[in-house]
Design a protein around this motif. Structure first.
Motif, PDB file in Angstrom:
ATOM      1  N   GLY A 155     -16.376  -1.375  -2.866  1.00  0.00           N
ATOM      2  CA  GLY A 155     -16.322   0.005  -2.379  1.00  0.00           C
ATOM      3  C   GLY A 155     -17.423   0.860  -2.982  1.00  0.00           C
ATOM      4  N   ILE A 156     -17.739   0.644  -4.279  1.00  0.00           N
ATOM      5  CA  ILE A 156     -18.841   1.381  -4.906  1.00  0.00           C
ATOM      6  C   ILE A 156     -20.171   0.974  -4.272  1.00  0.00           C
ATOM      7  CG2 ILE A 156     -19.999   1.885  -7.081  1.00  0.00           C
ATOM      8  CD1 ILE A 156     -17.212   3.028  -6.939  1.00  0.00           C
ATOM      9  N   VAL A 157     -20.334  -0.343  -3.980  1.00  0.00           N
ATOM     10  CA  VAL A 157     -21.561  -0.805  -3.323  1.00  0.00           C
ATOM     11  C   VAL A 157     -21.705  -0.142  -1.948  1.00  0.00           C
ATOM     12  CG1 VAL A 157     -22.747  -2.820  -2.364  1.00  0.00           C
ATOM     13  CG2 VAL A 157     -21.602  -2.980  -4.571  1.00  0.00           C
ATOM     14  N   MET A 158     -20.593  -0.015  -1.205  1.00  0.00           N
ATOM     15  CA  MET A 158     -20.638   0.686   0.078  1.00  0.00           C
ATOM     16  C   MET A 158     -21.165   2.110  -0.109  1.00  0.00           C
ATOM     17  SD  MET A 158     -17.119  -0.414   2.016  1.00  0.00           S
ATOM     18  CE  MET A 158     -17.577   0.570   3.439  1.00  0.00           C
ATOM     19  N   TRP A 159     -20.658   2.794  -1.149  1.00  0.00           N
ATOM     20  CA  TRP A 159     -21.110   4.172  -1.409  1.00  0.00           C
ATOM     21  C   TRP A 159     -22.597   4.196  -1.750  1.00  0.00           C
ATOM     22  CZ3 TRP A 159     -23.194   7.432  -5.011  1.00  0.00           C
ATOM     23  CH2 TRP A 159     -22.979   8.793  -4.829  1.00  0.00           C
ATOM     24  N   GLU A 160     -23.054   3.211  -2.547  1.00  0.00           N
ATOM     25  CA  GLU A 160     -24.481   3.147  -2.888  1.00  0.00           C
ATOM     26  C   GLU A 160     -25.330   2.953  -1.633  1.00  0.00           C
ATOM     27  OE1 GLU A 160     -23.848   0.014  -6.090  1.00  0.00           O
ATOM     28  OE2 GLU A 160     -25.534   1.116  -6.891  1.00  0.00           O
ATOM     29  N   VAL A 161     -24.893   2.057  -0.741  1.00  0.00           N
ATOM     30  CA  VAL A 161     -25.672   1.778   0.469  1.00  0.00           C
ATOM     31  C   VAL A 161     -25.726   3.012   1.361  1.00  0.00           C
ATOM     32  CG1 VAL A 161     -25.727   0.407   2.585  1.00  0.00           C
ATOM     33  CG2 VAL A 161     -25.246  -0.696   0.402  1.00  0.00           C
ATOM     34  N   MET A 162     -24.567   3.656   1.587  1.00  0.00           N
ATOM     35  CA  MET A 162     -24.530   4.797   2.496  1.00  0.00           C
ATOM     36  C   MET A 162     -25.213   6.034   1.904  1.00  0.00           C
ATOM     37  SD  MET A 162     -23.273   3.238   4.941  1.00  0.00           S
ATOM     38  CE  MET A 162     -23.444   4.625   6.054  1.00  0.00           C
ATOM     39  N   SER A 163     -25.397   6.072   0.570  1.00  0.00           N
ATOM     40  CA  SER A 163     -26.123   7.187  -0.061  1.00  0.00           C
ATOM     41  C   SER A 163     -27.566   6.822  -0.376  1.00  0.00           C
ATOM     42  CB  SER A 163     -25.402   7.620  -1.343  1.00  0.00           C
ATOM     43  OG  SER A 163     -25.419   6.577  -2.287  1.00  0.00           O
ATOM     44  N   PHE A 164     -28.033   5.671   0.127  1.00  0.00           N
ATOM     45  CA  PHE A 164     -29.400   5.202  -0.078  1.00  0.00           C
ATOM     46  C   PHE A 164     -29.757   5.120  -1.562  1.00  0.00           C
ATOM     47  CE2 PHE A 164     -29.487   6.546   4.324  1.00  0.00           C
ATOM     48  CZ  PHE A 164     -30.222   5.526   4.925  1.00  0.00           C
ATOM     49  N   GLY A 165     -28.910   4.434  -2.327  1.00  0.00           N
ATOM     50  CA  GLY A 165     -29.218   4.128  -3.720  1.00  0.00           C
ATOM     51  C   GLY A 165     -28.902   5.224  -4.704  1.00  0.00           C
ATOM     52  N   GLU A 166     -28.096   6.225  -4.312  1.00  0.00           N
ATOM     53  CA  GLU A 166     -27.714   7.283  -5.258  1.00  0.00           C
ATOM     54  C   GLU A 166     -26.898   6.682  -6.400  1.00  0.00           C
ATOM     55  OE1 GLU A 166     -28.527  10.587  -5.018  1.00  0.00           O
ATOM     56  OE2 GLU A 166     -27.596  10.902  -6.970  1.00  0.00           O
ATOM     57  N   ARG A 167     -26.991   7.210  -7.574  1.00  0.00           N
ATOM     58  CA  ARG A 167     -26.249   6.724  -8.741  1.00  0.00           C
ATOM     59  C   ARG A 167     -24.784   7.132  -8.594  1.00  0.00           C
ATOM     60  NH1 ARG A 167     -26.688   5.314 -14.172  1.00  0.00           N
ATOM     61  NH2 ARG A 167     -25.272   6.359 -15.622  1.00  0.00           N
ATOM     62  N   PRO A 168     -23.842   6.182  -8.637  1.00  0.00           N
ATOM     63  CA  PRO A 168     -22.421   6.544  -8.522  1.00  0.00           C
ATOM     64  C   PRO A 168     -22.011   7.514  -9.627  1.00  0.00           C
ATOM     65  CG  PRO A 168     -22.732   4.175  -8.265  1.00  0.00           C
ATOM     66  CD  PRO A 168     -24.048   4.728  -8.724  1.00  0.00           C
ATOM     67  N   TYR A 169     -21.295   8.537  -9.258  1.00  0.00           N
ATOM     68  CA  TYR A 169     -20.774   9.565 -10.159  1.00  0.00           C
ATOM     69  C   TYR A 169     -21.912  10.370 -10.809  1.00  0.00           C
ATOM     70  CZ  TYR A 169     -16.612   6.676  -9.594  1.00  0.00           C
ATOM     71  OH  TYR A 169     -15.595   5.946  -9.075  1.00  0.00           O
ATOM     72  N   TRP A 170     -23.131  10.244 -10.267  1.00  0.00           N
ATOM     73  CA  TRP A 170     -24.257  11.065 -10.658  1.00  0.00           C
ATOM     74  C   TRP A 170     -24.494  11.033 -12.179  1.00  0.00           C
ATOM     75  CZ3 TRP A 170     -20.202  12.842  -7.564  1.00  0.00           C
ATOM     76  CH2 TRP A 170     -20.459  12.730  -6.190  1.00  0.00           C
ATOM     77  N   ASP A 171     -24.563  12.207 -12.837  1.00  0.00           N
ATOM     78  CA  ASP A 171     -24.883  12.248 -14.267  1.00  0.00           C
ATOM     79  C   ASP A 171     -23.632  12.351 -15.142  1.00  0.00           C
ATOM     80  OD1 ASP A 171     -25.768  15.808 -14.483  1.00  0.00           O
ATOM     81  OD2 ASP A 171     -24.178  14.745 -13.432  1.00  0.00           O
ATOM     82  N   MET A 172     -22.469  12.045 -14.612  1.00  0.00           N
ATOM     83  CA  MET A 172     -21.244  12.044 -15.424  1.00  0.00           C
ATOM     84  C   MET A 172     -21.334  10.913 -16.455  1.00  0.00           C
ATOM     85  SD  MET A 172     -18.385  12.700 -12.428  1.00  0.00           S
ATOM     86  CE  MET A 172     -17.013  12.485 -13.534  1.00  0.00           C
ATOM     87  N   SER A 173     -20.797  11.153 -17.651  1.00  0.00           N
ATOM     88  CA  SER A 173     -20.766  10.103 -18.664  1.00  0.00           C
ATOM     89  C   SER A 173     -19.727   9.050 -18.286  1.00  0.00           C
ATOM     90  CB  SER A 173     -20.433  10.698 -20.031  1.00  0.00           C
ATOM     91  OG  SER A 173     -19.101  11.209 -20.036  1.00  0.00           O
ATOM     92  N   ASN A 174     -19.835   7.881 -18.929  1.00  0.00           N
ATOM     93  CA  ASN A 174     -18.874   6.817 -18.644  1.00  0.00           C
ATOM     94  C   ASN A 174     -17.450   7.256 -18.941  1.00  0.00           C
ATOM     95  OD1 ASN A 174     -20.805   5.077 -17.722  1.00  0.00           O
ATOM     96  ND2 ASN A 174     -20.991   3.920 -19.625  1.00  0.00           N
ATOM     97  N   GLN A 175     -17.257   7.992 -20.035  1.00  0.00           N
ATOM     98  CA  GLN A 175     -15.908   8.440 -20.371  1.00  0.00           C
ATOM     99  C   GLN A 175     -15.393   9.444 -19.347  1.00  0.00           C
ATOM    100  OE1 GLN A 175     -14.037   7.089 -22.840  1.00  0.00           O
ATOM    101  NE2 GLN A 175     -12.421   8.220 -21.825  1.00  0.00           N
ATOM    102  N   ASP A 176     -16.295  10.327 -18.858  1.00  0.00           N
ATOM    103  CA  ASP A 176     -15.886  11.271 -17.815  1.00  0.00           C
ATOM    104  C   ASP A 176     -15.500  10.534 -16.539  1.00  0.00           C
ATOM    105  OD1 ASP A 176     -18.297  13.847 -18.733  1.00  0.00           O
ATOM    106  OD2 ASP A 176     -16.280  13.417 -19.460  1.00  0.00           O
ATOM    107  N   VAL A 177     -16.224   9.440 -16.230  1.00  0.00           N
ATOM    108  CA  VAL A 177     -15.889   8.642 -15.040  1.00  0.00           C
ATOM    109  C   VAL A 177     -14.505   8.028 -15.188  1.00  0.00           C
ATOM    110  CG1 VAL A 177     -16.505   6.600 -13.698  1.00  0.00           C
ATOM    111  CG2 VAL A 177     -18.283   8.182 -14.449  1.00  0.00           C
ATOM    112  N   ILE A 178     -14.224   7.465 -16.367  1.00  0.00           N
ATOM    113  CA  ILE A 178     -12.907   6.845 -16.604  1.00  0.00           C
ATOM    114  C   ILE A 178     -11.800   7.884 -16.469  1.00  0.00           C
ATOM    115  CG2 ILE A 178     -11.482   5.698 -18.335  1.00  0.00           C
ATOM    116  CD1 ILE A 178     -14.034   4.386 -19.403  1.00  0.00           C
ATOM    117  N   ASN A 179     -12.002   9.068 -17.078  1.00  0.00           N
ATOM    118  CA  ASN A 179     -10.975  10.113 -17.014  1.00  0.00           C
ATOM    119  C   ASN A 179     -10.772  10.595 -15.582  1.00  0.00           C
ATOM    120  OD1 ASN A 179     -10.746   9.926 -19.784  1.00  0.00           O
ATOM    121  ND2 ASN A 179     -12.116  11.637 -20.199  1.00  0.00           N
TER     122      ASN A 179
END
Length: 915
Positions: free
Chosen positions: A744-768
């Motif tokens: 599902g994350i790969v789908m988001w990457e493809v449809m956003s033309f290589g955008e970084r998932p969750y942008w500049d959020m830190s890993n801990q912010d992503v988990i939360n």
């Protein structure tokens, strides 16, 4: 020169709470000016463009070396943790100022000071940057000049975080000739909203995203255990759909996705969900609005296992035309089906027996037997044994169906009176084995004494012990018989009965007879088996010797032989799982290449290991995985390819790429492997946009754990947080379902033309955020169906995520229907998108032609066959049968069932059509 240009605009924002607005003040603002001994800031009145009186401040200091401060009154923050300050102002261009303004500036500073009480004075707090907190240095986009256009500037800045009860704003001018036309302080909040039958209150964000808890609307209930929640963004906008939705309760149907309406009279809704109310089934009705079930009319019932949407039915009528046959004390009853089955197909029969002497009747004895049974008989024939001779019996046949057990009405029945024969033969006894040979056994018994009739014949039956359904019958004129073709070393049960002029008597009690093979026969069989084994061993030894000798003659050099076979292009697949030790298969069929013959040309990828392109001894270019290499990758991955071609691929091309990735993952999951590092950076793509899954450095074979194959990592190591499922992050449980999350994350990457998932959020912010049910929004121009498929892949419960085989099928349907890719934006509230929807096809009555009907049930392959067979209209289709389908050429049972079930929706009793 002092100048003030009053250009004021009134803004009305939805979801905005204004704390201060100087445009609405008509009297002195009473702001504090420093230095107070020689104030340079001057408060003035003016008119805005609508003619309203407004208060403004302006300054054009003569002494530009001194800082001139202007502080607002105390402003309570009203629960806001951050506020926005909108400043409308003008600044004079320094080149237009007199030469005496040596330190002229075209900017000013904005500060704020927090306090729990309104205690500020002309001396407190000190007029310097500390204790004040600087917000920003504000510069003008447009400067005033002599003879030029008079245009104001508008700047909006964010102030925070705020923690005390209120705050002051302070403006510092250090040489700027300017005017403050208006100051507006406000904060944003998410308005009250109803989505997916969930009502959320007005919410004030306290962070980047604020979770709000909602309640289900009236007559609805949540789909999960927890109440629905949704995130409120700092910009006052609701983020994403609710974490869990609410659906209408039984008896209520959805209206405009925000309320549930009660079903009307004569309607019902049996289940919770988004379905609509339906008309009550036949012979039932409702008594009040909002009914979840329709009650049966008097005289009609539903069985205990009937569904709430099934029609109500009644008891069957009585069986007809009972016919009987008497053979001594054995009675056979047969009858015809009732005229009325009660509207049900589960018809069965029961037989009651009473014995009558004169006017007194009693139930038949337990020794009377019924075949196939006495109750629950599906057929219309019963054989009754064990009756007394010369006795009158009354047999009653009762018709029953599924509602007989719940009805208080006596079932319909038919009766018949029968008198058995007068004389019966005496039972036989003394059964024994008299002789046994290699192929047969002789059975004899004692001749029973007869007082009236002589014995005409004996009937013997036998079967393997405890197998009463396998009887075989033999007749004999004498009191002995020879049984052939028996199973050796087996025990049989044998019964005998005699027949006289009065008919057959009862079978004798069962006698056990064992048939054993003679010792000479066993010895001969053993000798023949031993000889056969010796011959087989000799043949195998000779064949192996000849094969090895022939191999050495043809190719004395094994290495050259291997190269010859490979040069001919022959590929032999050896399944290593057929070997107890897979390494044995590698040693037997693989050939180790000397490292001196290997020349590495370039590195084409990297993950846990390096993937290189090298030349083999036969000058063939192949791929090599190198562990511990320091070379860097040289191949552009899918993520880089997308970034370099942002917006240049069509949606159908992107879906085709996603389909290739899903197909590769489907193959891995079926082979019981988990990838654990699925991401766009690990996908290889060629010039034809064909995608291949690569980088298997983290891949593992799944062990069988009940019905849930799981790989549990007990070691440390890096985990790609943004691509990894929450259960894999928290418990290191990796399954094919965790790969589905990554897909599902790969789908988001493809449809956003290589955008970084969750942008500049830190890993801990992503988990939360994921733990709080936050999911990535759809990328720009992303088809709604694809974003729904992403959300399905990001289900919190891994058992709720689709499998890769379902994902491949869903993408195939999108490729076959490109028009569905034109629907973009967020998924509307309500049922999930039909990509993974398994709802039944529309009924036959909704189709206008045979072609439309066949396409709706995915049976268009038979269109020509139906038309050639004469079925050219819906009217003719409604009378089709299984025999007709066989004649047309529909031989698959599953296709027959699908076609007939669709036709059944258009039929009513009597075979007529319903329109």
């Amino acid at each position: 020169m002092r100048m003030c240009i009053s250009v004021v605009t009134v803004w009305i924002w939805f979801g905005v709470c204004v704390l201060m607005n100087t445009k609405l003040e008509t009297s002195d603002l009473r702001w504090t000016i420093y230095p107070s001994s020689d104030p340079e800031w001057e408060e003035m009145s003016g008119l805005d463009e609508e003619g309203n009186s407004v208060r403004t401040f302006q300054i054009c200091p003569m002494d530009t070396s001194v800082s001139h401060w202007l502080r607002t009154r105390f402003t309570p923050r009203r629960g806001a943790t951050q506020v926005y300050v909108e400043i409308r102002f003008t600044v004079m261009e320094c080149s237009a100022m007199p030469s005496s303004f040596r330190t002229c500036k075209e900017t000013f500073n904005l500060y704020y000071y927090q306090s729990d009480e309104d205690t500020a004075s002309s001396t407190h707090p000190a007029w310097m940057e500390n204790p004040y907190s600087k917000v920003d240095t504000v510069a003008a986009d447009f400067l005033l000049r002599r003879g030029g256009e008079r245009k104001s500037n508008v700047k909006t800045v964010r102030v925070g975080p705020l923690s005390k009860k209120g705050f002051y704003l302070a403006f510092q001018a250090q040489g700027a000739c300017m005017a403050l036309l208006s100051v507006r302080v406000f904060f944003k909040k998410c308005p009250a909203v109803t989505r997916a039958f969930s009502s959320f209150p007005e919410t004030l964000p306290h962070s980047l995203v604020q979770q709000a808890e909602g309640v289900c609307v009236t007559n609805s209930a949540p789909t999960g255990q927890a109440p629905p929640t949704m995130f409120c963004g700092e910009d006052g906008q609701w983020v994403g759909p609710p974490s869990s939705t609410c659906v209408c309760k039984p008896g209520f149907e959805p209206v405009d996705s925000d309320r549930c309406r009660a079903c009307g009279s004569g309607q019902y809704k049996a289940s919770v969900g988004g379905s609509l109310c339906r008309v009550c089934p036949d012979n039932s009705n409702t008594h009040s609005p909002g009914s979840s079930v329709c009650l049966c009319r008097p005289g009609f019932h539903r069985a205990a296992n009937d569904l709430p949407d099934s029609s109500c039915t009644r008891l069957p009528s009585a069986p007809r035309s009972i016919v009987y046959q008497i053979n001594d004390t054995v009675v056979t009853l047969e009858w015809s089906e009732p005229l009325d089955r009660g509207g049900r197909s589960d018809l069965s029969y029961s037989v009651e027996c009473v014995r009558c002497r004169g006017s007194a009747c009693v139930p038949c004895a337990d020794s009377v037997t019924y075949r196939p049974g006495q109750v629950g008989v599906a057929g219309r024939r019963v054989i009754i044994r064990g009756l007394l001779p010369h006795t009158t019996y009354t047999f009653t046949v009762i018709a029953q169906n599924g509602v007989s057990a719940v009805s208080h009405t006596s079932p319909a029945s038919s009766s018949v009176n029968i008198t058995t024969s007068r004389d019966v033969a005496v039972p036989v006894s003394g059964i024994r084995r008299t002789k046994a040979s290699e192929s047969s056994v002789s059975i004899s018994w004692t001749v029973p004494p007869q007082t009236q009739h002589s014995i005409q014949e004996y009937q013997l039956r036998y079967s393997l012990k405890d197998q009463d359904d396998g009887w075989q019958y033999v007749s004999s004129k004498t009191n002995s018989v020879v049984l052939n073709d028996l199973t050796r070393a087996s025990q049989y049960q044998v019964q005998v009965r005699a027949r006289t002029a009065a008919g057959y008597g009862h079978f004798s009690p069962a006698a056990n007879i064992t048939y054993e093979e003679s010792p000479s026969r066993l010895l001969l069989t053993g000798v023949l088996v031993a000889i056969g084994l010796l011959i087989l061993i000799a043949v195998v030894i000779v064949a192996v010797f000849c094969f090895r000798r022939s191999s050495r003659t043809r190719d004395p050099d094994p290495d050259k032989s291997c190269q010859f076979l490979m040069g001919q292009g022959i590929k032999v697949y050896i399944d290593p799982f057929t070997y107890e030790d897979p390494n044995e298969a590698v040693r037997e069929f693989a050939k180790e290449i000397d490292v001196s013959f290997v020349k590495i040309e370039e590195v084409i990828g990297a993950g846990e290991n390096r993937v290189c392109d090298y030349v083999s001894p036969s000058l063939t270019r192949v791929c090599l995985s190198v562990v511990g290499s320091d070379v860097s990758p040289a191949l552009t991955r899918l993520s880089v390819c997308l970034q370099l071609n942002d917006g240049q691929f069509t949606p159908i091309q992107l879906v085709g790429m996603l389909r290739g990735i899903a197909s590769g993952m489907k193959y891995l999951s079926e082979m019981s492997y988990v990838h654990r590092d699925l991401a766009a950076r690990n996908i290889l793509v060629n010039s034809n946009l064909v995608c291949k899954v690569s980088d298997f450095g983290l891949s593992r074979f799944l062990t069988e754990n009940s019905s849930d194959p799981t790989y549990t990592s007990s070691l440390g190591g890096k985990i790609p947080i943004r691509w990894t499922a929450p259960e894999a992050i928290a418990f290191r449980k990796f399954t094919s379902a965790s790969d589905v999350w990554s897909y599902g994350i790969v789908m988001w990457e493809v449809m956003s033309f290589g955008e970084r998932p969750y942008w500049d959020m830190s890993n801990q912010d992503v988990i939360n955020a994921i733990e709080q049910d936050y999911r990535l929004p759809p990328p720009p121009e992303c088809p709604a169906s694809l974003h729904q498929l992403m959300l399905d892949c990001w289900q919190k419960e891994r058992s709720s995520r689709p499998r890769f085989c379902a994902i491949v099928s869903a993408l195939d349907r999108l490729i076959r229907n490109p028009a569905s890719l034109k629907i973009t934006g967020r998924i509307p509230d309500g049922p999930s998108h039909p990509l993974l929807d398994l709802r039944p096809p529309p009924p036959l009555s909704h189709c206008s032609s045979v072609s439309d009907w066949l396409r709706s049930i995915k049976m268009e392959r038979y269109e020509d066959s139906f038309l050639q067979a004469g079925f050219t209209s819906i009217q003719l289709i409604s009378h089709i049968s299984t025999q007709d389908l066989l004649r047309i050429g529909v031989t698959l049972a599953g296709h027959q069932k699908k076609i007939l079930s669709s036709v059944q929706t258009l039929r009513v009793p009597g075979g007529s059509l319903r329109y």
